[in-house]
Design a protein around this motif. Structure first.
Motif, PDB file in Angstrom:
ATOM      1  N   GLU A 106       0.811  -1.225   0.000  1.00 17.76           N
ATOM      2  CA  GLU A 106       0.000   0.000   0.000  1.00 17.76           C
ATOM      3  C   GLU A 106       0.842   1.273   0.000  1.00 17.76           C
ATOM      4  O   GLU A 106       0.310   2.373   0.093  1.00 17.76           O
ATOM      5  CB  GLU A 106      -0.932   0.004   1.218  1.00 17.76           C
ATOM      6  N   ASN A 107       2.177   1.123  -0.069  1.00 20.54           N
ATOM      7  CA  ASN A 107       3.106   2.252  -0.087  1.00 20.54           C
ATOM      8  C   ASN A 107       2.927   3.154   1.144  1.00 20.54           C
ATOM      9  O   ASN A 107       2.871   4.379   1.036  1.00 20.54           O
ATOM     10  CB  ASN A 107       2.970   3.066  -1.382  1.00 20.54           C
ATOM     11  N   ILE A 108       2.823   2.518   2.315  1.00 20.00           N
ATOM     12  CA  ILE A 108       2.660   3.238   3.581  1.00 20.00           C
ATOM     13  C   ILE A 108       3.977   3.148   4.343  1.00 20.00           C
ATOM     14  O   ILE A 108       4.479   2.053   4.617  1.00 20.00           O
ATOM     15  CB  ILE A 108       1.518   2.624   4.417  1.00 20.00           C
ATOM     16  N   ASN A 109       4.532   4.307   4.699  1.00 22.01           N
ATOM     17  CA  ASN A 109       5.792   4.358   5.417  1.00 22.01           C
ATOM     18  C   ASN A 109       5.559   4.276   6.928  1.00 22.01           C
ATOM     19  O   ASN A 109       4.798   5.066   7.484  1.00 22.01           O
ATOM     20  CB  ASN A 109       6.542   5.645   5.076  1.00 22.01           C
ATOM     21  N   ILE A 110       6.198   3.332   7.565  1.00 19.54           N
ATOM     22  CA  ILE A 110       6.161   3.210   9.022  1.00 19.54           C
ATOM     23  C   ILE A 110       7.276   4.091   9.572  1.00 19.54           C
ATOM     24  O   ILE A 110       8.442   3.908   9.217  1.00 19.54           O
ATOM     25  CB  ILE A 110       6.364   1.737   9.449  1.00 19.54           C
ATOM     26  N   ILE A 111       6.928   5.058  10.448  1.00 26.11           N
ATOM     27  CA  ILE A 111       7.950   5.971  10.967  1.00 26.11           C
ATOM     28  C   ILE A 111       8.528   5.526  12.307  1.00 26.11           C
ATOM     29  O   ILE A 111       9.576   6.033  12.717  1.00 26.11           O
ATOM     30  CB  ILE A 111       7.424   7.419  11.060  1.00 26.11           C
ATOM     31  N   ALA A 112       7.867   4.620  12.994  1.00 32.38           N
ATOM     32  CA  ALA A 112       8.386   4.076  14.258  1.00 32.38           C
ATOM     33  C   ALA A 112       7.669   2.763  14.536  1.00 32.38           C
ATOM     34  O   ALA A 112       6.515   2.591  14.143  1.00 32.38           O
ATOM     35  CB  ALA A 112       8.177   5.048  15.402  1.00 32.38           C
ATOM     36  N   MET A 113       8.375   1.870  15.249  1.00 36.46           N
ATOM     37  CA  MET A 113       7.770   0.573  15.538  1.00 36.46           C
ATOM     38  C   MET A 113       8.408  -0.006  16.795  1.00 36.46           C
ATOM     39  O   MET A 113       9.612   0.125  17.007  1.00 36.46           O
ATOM     40  CB  MET A 113       7.984  -0.357  14.350  1.00 36.46           C
ATOM     41  N   ALA A 114       7.582  -0.650  17.602  1.00 36.55           N
ATOM     42  CA  ALA A 114       8.056  -1.343  18.806  1.00 36.55           C
ATOM     43  C   ALA A 114       7.245  -2.622  18.955  1.00 36.55           C
ATOM     44  O   ALA A 114       6.114  -2.701  18.478  1.00 36.55           O
ATOM     45  CB  ALA A 114       7.889  -0.465  20.034  1.00 36.55           C
ATOM     46  N   GLN A 115       7.828  -3.602  19.624  1.00 32.40           N
ATOM     47  CA  GLN A 115       7.142  -4.883  19.802  1.00 32.40           C
ATOM     48  C   GLN A 115       7.317  -5.356  21.233  1.00 32.40           C
ATOM     49  O   GLN A 115       8.385  -5.225  21.818  1.00 32.40           O
ATOM     50  CB  GLN A 115       7.722  -5.919  18.844  1.00 32.40           C
TER      51      GLN A 115
ATOM     52  N   VAL B 232       6.692  -8.906  23.242  1.00 32.59           N
ATOM     53  CA  VAL B 232       6.364 -10.323  23.062  1.00 32.59           C
ATOM     54  C   VAL B 232       6.064 -10.967  24.409  1.00 32.59           C
ATOM     55  O   VAL B 232       6.780 -10.762  25.381  1.00 32.59           O
ATOM     56  CB  VAL B 232       7.535 -11.079  22.386  1.00 32.59           C
ATOM     57  N   ARG B 233       5.010 -11.734  24.425  1.00 33.66           N
ATOM     58  CA  ARG B 233       4.642 -12.550  25.589  1.00 33.66           C
ATOM     59  C   ARG B 233       4.332 -13.955  25.083  1.00 33.66           C
ATOM     60  O   ARG B 233       3.298 -14.179  24.469  1.00 33.66           O
ATOM     61  CB  ARG B 233       3.403 -11.990  26.288  1.00 33.66           C
ATOM     62  N   TYR B 234       5.276 -14.865  25.316  1.00 32.38           N
ATOM     63  CA  TYR B 234       5.122 -16.268  24.944  1.00 32.38           C
ATOM     64  C   TYR B 234       4.866 -16.425  23.444  1.00 32.38           C
ATOM     65  O   TYR B 234       5.731 -16.161  22.643  1.00 32.38           O
ATOM     66  CB  TYR B 234       4.044 -16.947  25.790  1.00 32.38           C
ATOM     67  N   ASP B 235       3.646 -16.781  23.044  1.00 32.00           N
ATOM     68  CA  ASP B 235       3.376 -17.044  21.635  1.00 32.00           C
ATOM     69  C   ASP B 235       2.647 -15.894  20.944  1.00 32.00           C
ATOM     70  O   ASP B 235       2.248 -16.010  19.795  1.00 32.00           O
ATOM     71  CB  ASP B 235       2.573 -18.337  21.471  1.00 32.00           C
ATOM     72  N   ALA B 236       2.474 -14.778  21.636  1.00 25.75           N
ATOM     73  CA  ALA B 236       1.780 -13.630  21.044  1.00 25.75           C
ATOM     74  C   ALA B 236       2.626 -12.364  21.214  1.00 25.75           C
ATOM     75  O   ALA B 236       3.477 -12.278  22.080  1.00 25.75           O
ATOM     76  CB  ALA B 236       0.422 -13.432  21.712  1.00 25.75           C
ATOM     77  N   ALA B 237       2.356 -11.403  20.358  1.00 29.07           N
ATOM     78  CA  ALA B 237       3.073 -10.135  20.415  1.00 29.07           C
ATOM     79  C   ALA B 237       2.102  -8.990  20.164  1.00 29.07           C
ATOM     80  O   ALA B 237       1.113  -9.142  19.445  1.00 29.07           O
ATOM     81  CB  ALA B 237       4.181 -10.108  19.362  1.00 29.07           C
ATOM     82  N   VAL B 238       2.416  -7.857  20.754  1.00 20.07           N
ATOM     83  CA  VAL B 238       1.729  -6.612  20.426  1.00 20.07           C
ATOM     84  C   VAL B 238       2.751  -5.750  19.710  1.00 20.07           C
ATOM     85  O   VAL B 238       3.827  -5.472  20.247  1.00 20.07           O
ATOM     86  CB  VAL B 238       1.202  -5.883  21.677  1.00 20.07           C
ATOM     87  N   VAL B 239       2.445  -5.378  18.483  1.00 17.03           N
ATOM     88  CA  VAL B 239       3.291  -4.492  17.706  1.00 17.03           C
ATOM     89  C   VAL B 239       2.638  -3.117  17.722  1.00 17.03           C
ATOM     90  O   VAL B 239       1.441  -2.987  17.460  1.00 17.03           O
ATOM     91  CB  VAL B 239       3.447  -4.996  16.252  1.00 17.03           C
ATOM     92  N   ARG B 240       3.431  -2.115  18.065  1.00 24.39           N
ATOM     93  CA  ARG B 240       2.958  -0.735  18.002  1.00 24.39           C
ATOM     94  C   ARG B 240       3.709  -0.063  16.870  1.00 24.39           C
ATOM     95  O   ARG B 240       4.931  -0.079  16.846  1.00 24.39           O
ATOM     96  CB  ARG B 240       3.224  -0.017  19.327  1.00 24.39           C
ATOM     97  N   LEU B 241       2.972   0.480  15.928  1.00 23.37           N
ATOM     98  CA  LEU B 241       3.629   1.184  14.839  1.00 23.37           C
ATOM     99  C   LEU B 241       2.970   2.537  14.644  1.00 23.37           C
ATOM    100  O   LEU B 241       1.782   2.718  14.880  1.00 23.37           O
ATOM    101  CB  LEU B 241       3.643   0.362  13.560  1.00 23.37           C
ATOM    102  N   ALA B 242       3.795   3.482  14.245  1.00 25.68           N
ATOM    103  CA  ALA B 242       3.326   4.842  14.007  1.00 25.68           C
ATOM    104  C   ALA B 242       3.513   5.179  12.541  1.00 25.68           C
ATOM    105  O   ALA B 242       4.519   4.800  11.921  1.00 25.68           O
ATOM    106  CB  ALA B 242       4.086   5.838  14.883  1.00 25.68           C
ATOM    107  N   VAL B 243       2.517   5.864  11.996  1.00 24.97           N
ATOM    108  CA  VAL B 243       2.552   6.315  10.607  1.00 24.97           C
ATOM    109  C   VAL B 243       2.165   7.788  10.562  1.00 24.97           C
ATOM    110  O   VAL B 243       1.412   8.268  11.409  1.00 24.97           O
ATOM    111  CB  VAL B 243       1.608   5.492   9.705  1.00 24.97           C
ATOM    112  N   GLN B 244       2.690   8.491   9.587  1.00 24.17           N
ATOM    113  CA  GLN B 244       2.400   9.915   9.445  1.00 24.17           C
ATOM    114  C   GLN B 244       0.956  10.146   9.004  1.00 24.17           C
ATOM    115  O   GLN B 244       0.286  11.012   9.516  1.00 24.17           O
ATOM    116  CB  GLN B 244       3.377  10.536   8.431  1.00 24.17           C
TER     117      GLN B 244
END
Length: 137
Positions: free
Chosen positions: A30-39, A41-53
């Motif tokens: 989709e040509n979307i630039n991610i400007i920041a990202m953090a993850q 992880v807890r066992y078999d699942a993860a929460v990804v936080r991403l920021a876009v302009q």
């Protein structure tokens, strides 16, 4: 120095090889630039936080691809890196009764930092930062 509002998406992912590659492929298509990202992880699942302009219908894109997500307004600080800058930003928030709920970022080799901050009152936080004098040249 720049203070802006960006969109943060918190997305729940399975923690297994290839998940991040497959997930981020959506943004490439989709040509979307991610400007920041953090993850986180807890066992078999993860929460990804991403920021876009820009929003660009990302909620719909994620839902269509089968991902559960939560969209939040966030403050993006692009500021010079120096010793104590995080303490100073934290002091501005604390002195104005603003609670920081999420905070992540990094610095680059040119001496700049980018911080993504989620707070309980974004309008109050923006006003406090802009009037703090921290970012005056």
């Amino acid at each position: 120095m720049a203070i802006s509002i960006v969109k943060q998406y918190s997305i729940f992912l399975i923690n297994e090889p290839g998940t991040l590659k497959n997930f981020t492929e959506l943004f490439v298509r989709e040509n979307i630039n991610i400007i920041a990202m953090a993850q986180d992880v807890r066992y078999d699942a993860a929460v990804v936080r991403l920021a876009v302009q820009d929003d660009k219908g990302i909620s719909h894109l994620l839902t269509k691809a089968g991902f559960t997500s939560v969209k939040t307004d966030a403050i993006c600080l692009d500021i010079p890196n120096r010793v104590g800058i995080l303490r100073d930003v934290g002091a501005v928030m604390a002195n104005n009764g603003i609670n920081i709920t999420t905070f992540y970022g990094t610095s680059d080799k040119d001496g700049m930092t980018r911080w993504i901050i989620i707070v309980n009152d974004i309008t109050q936080a923006l006003n406090a930062l802009e009037n703090s004098g921290l970012f005056d040249d």
